[in-house]
Design an enzyme around this catalytic site. Structure first.
Site, PDB file in Angstrom:
ATOM      1  N   SER A 121     -22.565  18.399  24.027  1.00  0.00           N
ATOM      2  CA  SER A 121     -22.623  19.680  23.334  1.00  0.00           C
ATOM      3  C   SER A 121     -23.124  19.575  21.902  1.00  0.00           C
ATOM      4  O   SER A 121     -23.185  20.583  21.206  1.00  0.00           O
ATOM      5  CB  SER A 121     -21.233  20.339  23.316  1.00  0.00           C
ATOM      6  N   LYS A 181     -14.805  27.681  21.350  1.00  0.00           N
ATOM      7  CA  LYS A 181     -15.696  27.336  20.243  1.00  0.00           C
ATOM      8  C   LYS A 181     -16.013  28.561  19.385  1.00  0.00           C
ATOM      9  O   LYS A 181     -16.035  28.478  18.149  1.00  0.00           O
ATOM     10  CB  LYS A 181     -16.983  26.715  20.786  1.00  0.00           C
TER      11      LYS A 181
END
Length: 228
Positions: free
Chosen positions: A119, A162
């Protein structure tokens, strides 16, 4: 009598802040970008720092990184080297070969926390693009997404956590992969209203959103040969 809970009352009740965000301080020089990480306790913002020095073209990685993160870093520098002339990125001596007589050090702070997972590719590219261009990354934007060698942005997990971390940190914009757009439905409406979302399908989208005024490329002139 009603009890009024204001700023001062909260400080007396909760005590001093457990930690202090230093986003503006950390992004006051080139070579720093804000990424996003998922942990069992939720999402967190993650700084990525880079520096360069005279050397033999070596890439040093520090910060308790797993194999996937190391691969992302090598992938990022390979993409930037292949596109250096297009983006007018040079090393200290002005060469488009970014590793020519140059060593790069990539650091992921909070070294006691093991970091791994696909990521951080877009964050590493942005961090290095800032380093080699001498431009500052916007201090109000965070990003997540993995990349391919051709510059495509791939989807990642943990988008809800997130994005909540971005909102909690007081940032205003978040760059996520285009293919993660469907995951925004899980995010509370009040959080979505406070943030600007950039859906990126390529690294061009990422860089143009991460820098004020965009990240221009060298114009390409295509010459067509007529057979008439």
């Amino acid at each position: 009598m009603p009890i009024l809970i204001d700023f001062h009352a909260l400080k007396d009740i909760l005590g001093p802040p457990m930690y202090e965000l230093e986003v503006s301080v950390r992004l006051n020089q080139p070579g720093v970008a804000i990424g996003l990480a998922w942990t069992p306790l939720g999402g967190e913002i993650m700084f990525v720092e880079a520096s360069r020095m005279d050397g033999e073209g070596q890439l040093t990685l520090t910060g308790q990184l797993g194999d996937v993160m190391k691969e992302s870093a090598h992938l990022a520098i390979s993409w930037l080297r292949s596109n250096a002339k297009r983006y007018q990125l040079t090393n200290a001596s002005g060469s488009f070969d970014l590793l020519d007589n140059t060593d790069i050090h990539l650091h992921f702070p909070a070294g006691a926390v093991t970091k791994d997972g696909p990521s951080a590719g877009v964050t590493i590219v942005t961090c290095l693009a800032s380093l080699f261009s001498g431009r500052l990354v916007r201090s109000d934007v965070a990003m997540t997404g993995e990349i391919t060698l051709r510059g495509l942005v791939l989807p990642v997990g943990g988008i809800k956590d997130k994005v909540l971390a971005v909102h909690r940190a007081g940032l205003k914009s978040v760059i996520i992969p285009q293919r993660n757009e469907k995951d925004l439905e899980e995010i509370p409406a009040n959080v979505r209203q406070d943030l600007h979302f950039v859906m990126a399908s390529t690294l061009d989208d990422v860089l143009n959103s991460a820098f004020d005024g965009g990240f221009s490329t060298q114009a390409r002139l295509d010459h067509l040969n007529s057979k008439l």
